[in-house]
Write a protein that holds these residues in place. Structure first.
Motif, PDB file in Angstrom:
ATOM      1  N   GLY A 242       0.819  -1.199   0.000  1.00  0.00           N
ATOM      2  CA  GLY A 242       0.000   0.000   0.000  1.00  0.00           C
ATOM      3  C   GLY A 242       0.858   1.257   0.000  1.00  0.00           C
ATOM      4  N   VAL A 243       0.409   2.273  -0.705  1.00  0.00           N
ATOM      5  CA  VAL A 243       1.156   3.531  -0.741  1.00  0.00           C
ATOM      6  C   VAL A 243       0.220   4.681  -0.383  1.00  0.00           C
ATOM      7  CG1 VAL A 243       3.068   2.988  -2.274  1.00  0.00           C
ATOM      8  CG2 VAL A 243       0.852   3.486  -3.254  1.00  0.00           C
ATOM      9  N   PRO A 244       0.659   5.539   0.550  1.00  0.00           N
ATOM     10  CA  PRO A 244      -0.208   6.642   0.948  1.00  0.00           C
ATOM     11  C   PRO A 244      -0.208   7.782  -0.075  1.00  0.00           C
ATOM     12  CG  PRO A 244       1.782   6.633   2.301  1.00  0.00           C
ATOM     13  CD  PRO A 244       1.891   5.469   1.362  1.00  0.00           C
ATOM     14  N   ILE A 245      -1.204   8.611  -0.017  1.00  0.00           N
ATOM     15  CA  ILE A 245      -1.257   9.832  -0.817  1.00  0.00           C
ATOM     16  C   ILE A 245      -0.037  10.675  -0.450  1.00  0.00           C
ATOM     17  CG2 ILE A 245      -2.587  11.937  -1.247  1.00  0.00           C
ATOM     18  CD1 ILE A 245      -5.012  10.196  -0.092  1.00  0.00           C
ATOM     19  N   LEU A 265      -3.699   1.690  -5.404  1.00  0.00           N
ATOM     20  CA  LEU A 265      -3.454   1.590  -3.972  1.00  0.00           C
ATOM     21  C   LEU A 265      -2.137   0.907  -3.623  1.00  0.00           C
ATOM     22  CD1 LEU A 265      -7.088   0.788  -2.879  1.00  0.00           C
ATOM     23  CD2 LEU A 265      -5.836   2.896  -2.495  1.00  0.00           C
TER      24      LEU A 265
ATOM     25  N   PHE B  24       5.120   5.581   7.330  1.00  0.00           N
ATOM     26  CA  PHE B  24       5.003   5.880   5.904  1.00  0.00           C
ATOM     27  C   PHE B  24       4.363   7.260   5.778  1.00  0.00           C
ATOM     28  CE2 PHE B  24       5.380   2.659   2.293  1.00  0.00           C
ATOM     29  CZ  PHE B  24       6.529   2.100   2.805  1.00  0.00           C
ATOM     30  N   ALA B  28       0.594   7.420   8.243  1.00  0.00           N
ATOM     31  CA  ALA B  28       0.445   5.996   7.922  1.00  0.00           C
ATOM     32  C   ALA B  28       1.598   5.183   8.505  1.00  0.00           C
ATOM     33  CB  ALA B  28       0.377   5.784   6.407  1.00  0.00           C
ATOM     34  N   MET B  30       3.499   1.299   7.784  1.00  0.00           N
ATOM     35  CA  MET B  30       3.582   0.073   6.999  1.00  0.00           C
ATOM     36  C   MET B  30       3.813  -1.065   7.977  1.00  0.00           C
ATOM     37  SD  MET B  30       3.547  -1.613   4.249  1.00  0.00           S
ATOM     38  CE  MET B  30       3.258  -0.216   3.169  1.00  0.00           C
ATOM     39  N   VAL B  64      -4.852  -0.561   3.722  1.00  0.00           N
ATOM     40  CA  VAL B  64      -4.638  -1.021   2.348  1.00  0.00           C
ATOM     41  C   VAL B  64      -3.827  -2.314   2.392  1.00  0.00           C
ATOM     42  CG1 VAL B  64      -3.684  -0.492   0.069  1.00  0.00           C
ATOM     43  CG2 VAL B  64      -4.611   1.360   1.489  1.00  0.00           C
ATOM     44  N   ALA B  65      -4.365  -3.357   1.770  1.00  0.00           N
ATOM     45  CA  ALA B  65      -3.691  -4.649   1.777  1.00  0.00           C
ATOM     46  C   ALA B  65      -2.635  -4.705   0.694  1.00  0.00           C
ATOM     47  CB  ALA B  65      -4.720  -5.752   1.550  1.00  0.00           C
ATOM     48  N   GLY B  66      -1.424  -5.113   1.070  1.00  0.00           N
ATOM     49  CA  GLY B  66      -0.386  -5.417   0.096  1.00  0.00           C
ATOM     50  C   GLY B  66      -0.206  -6.918   0.033  1.00  0.00           C
ATOM     51  N   SER B  69       1.874  -7.294   3.484  1.00  0.00           N
ATOM     52  CA  SER B  69       1.936  -6.178   4.427  1.00  0.00           C
ATOM     53  C   SER B  69       0.583  -5.477   4.436  1.00  0.00           C
ATOM     54  CB  SER B  69       3.012  -5.180   3.980  1.00  0.00           C
ATOM     55  OG  SER B  69       2.648  -4.639   2.720  1.00  0.00           O
ATOM     56  N   ILE B  70       0.405  -4.588   5.397  1.00  0.00           N
ATOM     57  CA  ILE B  70      -0.768  -3.713   5.351  1.00  0.00           C
ATOM     58  C   ILE B  70      -0.321  -2.276   5.615  1.00  0.00           C
ATOM     59  CG2 ILE B  70      -2.609  -5.342   5.914  1.00  0.00           C
ATOM     60  CD1 ILE B  70      -2.360  -4.550   8.819  1.00  0.00           C
ATOM     61  N   LEU B  71      -0.903  -1.361   4.856  1.00  0.00           N
ATOM     62  CA  LEU B  71      -0.671   0.049   5.098  1.00  0.00           C
ATOM     63  C   LEU B  71      -1.817   0.531   5.983  1.00  0.00           C
ATOM     64  CD1 LEU B  71       1.064   2.602   4.210  1.00  0.00           C
ATOM     65  CD2 LEU B  71      -0.856   3.095   2.691  1.00  0.00           C
ATOM     66  N   GLU B  73      -3.615   3.532   7.600  1.00  0.00           N
ATOM     67  CA  GLU B  73      -3.736   4.985   7.477  1.00  0.00           C
ATOM     68  C   GLU B  73      -4.488   5.516   8.687  1.00  0.00           C
ATOM     69  OE1 GLU B  73      -5.773   4.564   3.620  1.00  0.00           O
ATOM     70  OE2 GLU B  73      -4.029   5.557   2.746  1.00  0.00           O
TER      71      GLU B  73
END
Lengths: 342, 257
Positions: A242-245, A265, B24, B28, B30, B64-66, B69-71, B73
Motif C-alpha cells: 500500500g502507498v499513501p497519498i 493503492l 510511511f 500511515a 507500513m 490497504v492490503a499489500g 503487508s498492510i498500510l 492509514e
C-alpha cells in the motif's frame, strides 16, 4: 429560524474543461480496493463548505479550467475557493473565500483561474447527486464519473431564502479565512523521509536544493515532475504494498511521481519521501509548469503543521456558526470536529 | 517450514508475531510480519488486517492490503505512529490467530468461466511455463478451492492458492486494457478483472458474470475470507449467464457424490 427547506434548480450554462460533483472522499473504502478519491485540494473544498454553513463533507462542485457558469431562479448562498479566479454575479465582481449572496435570477461566472488548478464551489444546503460508498466523489474507473455538463440541471435542497443587507449589495462578513497564497512562482512543499531515502544516495540534497517542474503527464493519479533524481541501489524486488497519498516514487525512468488521491493503492516503486499531510492541498493545486522545491521536516513538525491547519478550520467554522446564527442564516450545527479527510 | 497448521487450527500469535511497523509519512504505518515463510507472512498480514478492521483502534482511517503487508492509514491528530504501533502489537498479541485458510463465516462461490482463443490469450504460455497441457492448467484451477485474500484495485478479488505445480510469471509487457470478467493468474494466485484496465497478470479465461457493480449494495457479494471454485463451462452457456451479478447461487455444480 431559517426558512423551511426547499428544492430549487441550478442551471449549468458553461461547464469548464471539467466540472464534477466532489466532496472529501470515501471513508474506509481502501480496504475494499477503492481509492478514497475526493477533492485534490481538501483545504479549499472544506473552506468552501464551511463558508456557507455546510458540514465540510458536503458535496460541492470541483471546477478545472475554462469558464463555469450557472444561473438560478431563486436566491442561493455560495462560496468559491481554490486557485485565484474571476468570479462575477450578474456581471459584478465578487470575492472568493467569502460567503456570496446570489439574488434570484442570478448568473454566476467563475473564470480565468490562474496560479492553481482547481476551484471549489459550495452551495448552502445539499446538492442532489448520487453517492457511491457514501461519497459523491467521482470514481470514473468503476463507472461513477459524476461529471457535470453544460445544460445540466442540478437540484439543490436549501433553507437559504435570501439575505438583504440594508446598505450593501454584498454584505461584508469579515471572517478569519485561511487563504493559501498562490503568488510565489516556486512553491515550497514540506516532506518527511521515506523507506528508501537512504538507499538513494544524494536524493536528500537534491530534493531540498533543486527545482522540480510538474509535467503535462500529471493527472488525478499522481503528479509527474521533471528534475534530477537518483535511483536507489541495493534494493531487491519491492513487492506490491500500500502507498499513501503524497508518496514520492522514483519509477524506472528519470522522473519523480507524487501520488494523488486516485492513486493505484499498491505499487512496488522505491519511495524516497512523503509530502506532509498539511502540504497535500497545495499539491492538489499544482498545474503543469508549476515549479517547486522541497523542505525536509520532522514527523513532529509535520503533525504540528496539520494541527495548525485544522485549528484554523475549526476557528473559522465556529465563527461562521455564531455569525450565521446571529443573522438567521442556515448553518449546520457541528457536533464533533470531523477527523476525516480534511 | 513443516508446521503448516490445518485450517481452523488455532496458533498463538506469539508463533508468528514480531510485527514490524514503519512510518510511511506523517499519517500511515507500513505493518508487516517480520519473520516466517512467505506464506506465513502473507496469511499473518491478512489476519492482522482482519483484527484491525474488527477492533478499529482509535484514529484508524483505512487499511490497504499489500502482498505481505498492510498500510495502516490514520489521523495524525488523533494518534501517533508509536501509539498506534503499540496498539496494533497489543491487539495482535491478545488474539489467537487462526490458522491459514478460509474464514469460518465465509461464503462459497462457484464462478463459471469460458475458455477460448480470445478469452484465454495466455493459456498456452502458462501451460508451457508449467510444463503441462492447457487442459491440465484448467484442471488444476478447477480442482483448487481458493480463498479470497484481499480486494485489490477496484475491488478485484485476489485469491490463493491455485494448486499449480509451479509459479506462473507475469507478462513481460503488461497489457494496457483487459476486459472485465477476465480470469487471470500469477504466482499461485488468481484474480478477476472487475473493470477494463491494465494488468500484467496472465489471462486464461473469462467469466460471463458481473463480479462488481456499483449499483448493487454492496458492490460485490464476496469479501476477504470467502472461498471460490472456478468451473469451465461451454461457450453455449455464455448468453444465459452474461451480465448476471455474481451471487453465491449464480451457478451451482451438481453434487458429485
Amino acid at each position: 429560524m431559517p426558512a423551511a427547506e426547499r428544492t430549487l434548480t441550478i442551471k449549468i450554462r458553461e461547464a469548464a474543461w471539467l466540472a464534477t460533483f466532489q466532496d472529501l472522499g470515501r471513508e474506509q473504502s481502501e480496504a475494499l480496493g477503492v481509492p478514497c478519491g475526493g477533492a485534490a485540494d481538501q483545504h479549499s473544498a472544506s473552506v468552501a463548505n464551511i463558508l456557507v454553513g455546510n458540514p465540510r463533507t458536503a458535496a460541492g462542485i470541483e471546477i478545472m479550467g475554462g469558464r463555469f457558469t450557472f444561473t438560478t431562479s431563486k436566491a442561493v448562498l455560495i462560496a468559491v475557493t481554490g486557485a485565484p479566479a474571476d468570479v462575477t454575479v450578474n456581471g459584478n465582481k465578487v470575492k472568493m473565500w467569502e460567503p456570496v449572496c446570489v439574488p434570484a435570477k442570478g448568473r454566476v461566472v467563475i473564470a480565468n483561474a490562474r496560479g492553481g488548478m482547481r476551484n471549489y464551489l459550495a452551495f448552502s444546503g445539499s446538492l442532489v447527486t448520487e453517492h457511491f460508498m457514501g461519497s459523491a466523489a467521482p470514481e470514473a474507473r468503476m463507472g461513477f464519473p459524476q461529471q457535470i455538463s453544460a445544460g445540466q440541471h442540478v437540484e439543490l435542497k436549501t433553507s437559504y431564502a435570501g439575505f438583504e443587507h440594508p446598505y450593501l449589495t454584498q454584505p461584508l462578513f469579515r471572517l478569519p479565512v485561511p487563504v493559501p497564497s498562490f503568488e510565489h512562482p516556486v512553491w515550497t512543499i514540506d516532506i518527511v523521509v521515506g523507506p528508501e531515502t537512504d538507499a538513494a544516495q544524494g536524493i536528500r540534497e537534491l530534493l531540498s536544493s533543486r527545482e522540480y517542474t510538474v509535467t503535462a503527464k500529471s493527472n488525478h493519479v499522481g503528479l509527474r515532475l521533471d528534475g534530477p533524481v537518483v535511483h536507489p541501489e541495493g534494493l531487491g524486488e519491492i513487492v506490491s504494498h500500500g502507498v499513501p497519498i503524497g508518496a514520492f516514487e522514483i519509477p524506472h525512468g528519470d522522473e519523480l511521481i507524487i501520488l494523488g488521491r486516485y492513486r493505484t493503492l499498491t505499487a512496488g516503486y522505491p519511495i524516497v519521501a512523503f509530502a506532509t499531510k498539511a502540504s497535500l492541498p497545495m499539491l492538489g493545486q499544482a498545474r503543469p509548469g508549476q515549479r517547486m522545491t522541497f523542505r525536509w521536516v520532522s514527523q513532529e513538525e509535520a503533525v504540528e503543521a496539520q494541527h495548525e491547519a485544522q485549528r484554523l478550520l475549526n476557528a473559522l467554522e465556529s465563527r461562521v456558526q455564531s455569525l450565521f446564527g446571529a443573522i438567521d442564516l442556515p448553518h449546520h450545527s457541528r457536533l464533533v470536529p470531523s477527523q476525516a479527510a480534511a | 517450514m513443516s508446521t503448516h497448521p490445518a485450517p481452523g487450527q488455532l496458533i498463538p500469535l506469539s508463533d508468528i508475531q514480531d510485527i514490524k511497523a514503519v512510518p510511511f509519512g506523517d499519517s500511515a504505518l507500513m505493518v508487516s510480519i517480520a519473520s516466517g515463510t512467505v506464506e506465513e507472512r502473507q496469511s499473518g498480514s491478512r489476519k492482522l488486517r482482519e483484527v484491525l478492521q474488527d477492533m478499529r483502534p482509535h484514529g484508524l482511517l483505512d487499511v490497504v492490503a499489500g502482498v505481505d503487508s498492510i498500510l495502516v492509514e490514520f489521523d495524525c491528530l488523533a494518534v501517533s505512529h508509536g501509539q498506534l504501533a503499540q496498539t496494533i502489537r497489543l491487539a495482535a498479541a491478545s488474539r489467537s490467530f487462526e490458522g491459514d485458510g478460509p474464514s469460518p463465516t465465509g461464503q462459497h462461490f462457484v464462478i463459471p468461466m469460458v475458455v477460448n482463443e480470445s478469452f484465454a490469450p495466455d493459456l498456452a504460455d502458462v501451460a508451457a511455463e508449467l510444463g503441462i497441457s492447457k487442459e491440465a492448467v484448467l484442471a488444476h484451477l478447477e480442482a483448487s478451492t481458493l480463498t479470497i485474500n484481499l480486494l485489490a484495485s477496484a475491488m478485484a478479488p485476489m485469491m490463493g492458492r491455485v494448486e499449480f505445480p509451479g509459479q506462473v510469471s507475469r507478462c513481460r509487457e503488461p497489457r494496457t486494457n483487459v476486459d472485465p470478467g477476465s480470469v487471470m493468474v500469477a504466482g499461485t494466485n488468481a484474480i478477476i478483472q472487475p473493470f477494463p484496465g491494465p494488468t500484467g497478470w496472465k489471462v486464461i479465461g473469462r467469466t460471463p458474470l458481473t463480479i462488481c457493480d456499483i449499483r448493487e449494495e454492496p458492490p460485490t457479494s464476496f469479501k476477504p475470507g470467502d472461498t471460490v471454485r472456478f468451473k469451465v463451462v461451454p461457450e453455449s452457456d455464455w448468453e444465459r449467464l452474461d451480465g448476471q451479478f455474481l451471487r453465491t447461487d449464480s451457478y451451482t455444480i451438481e453434487e458429485e457424490h
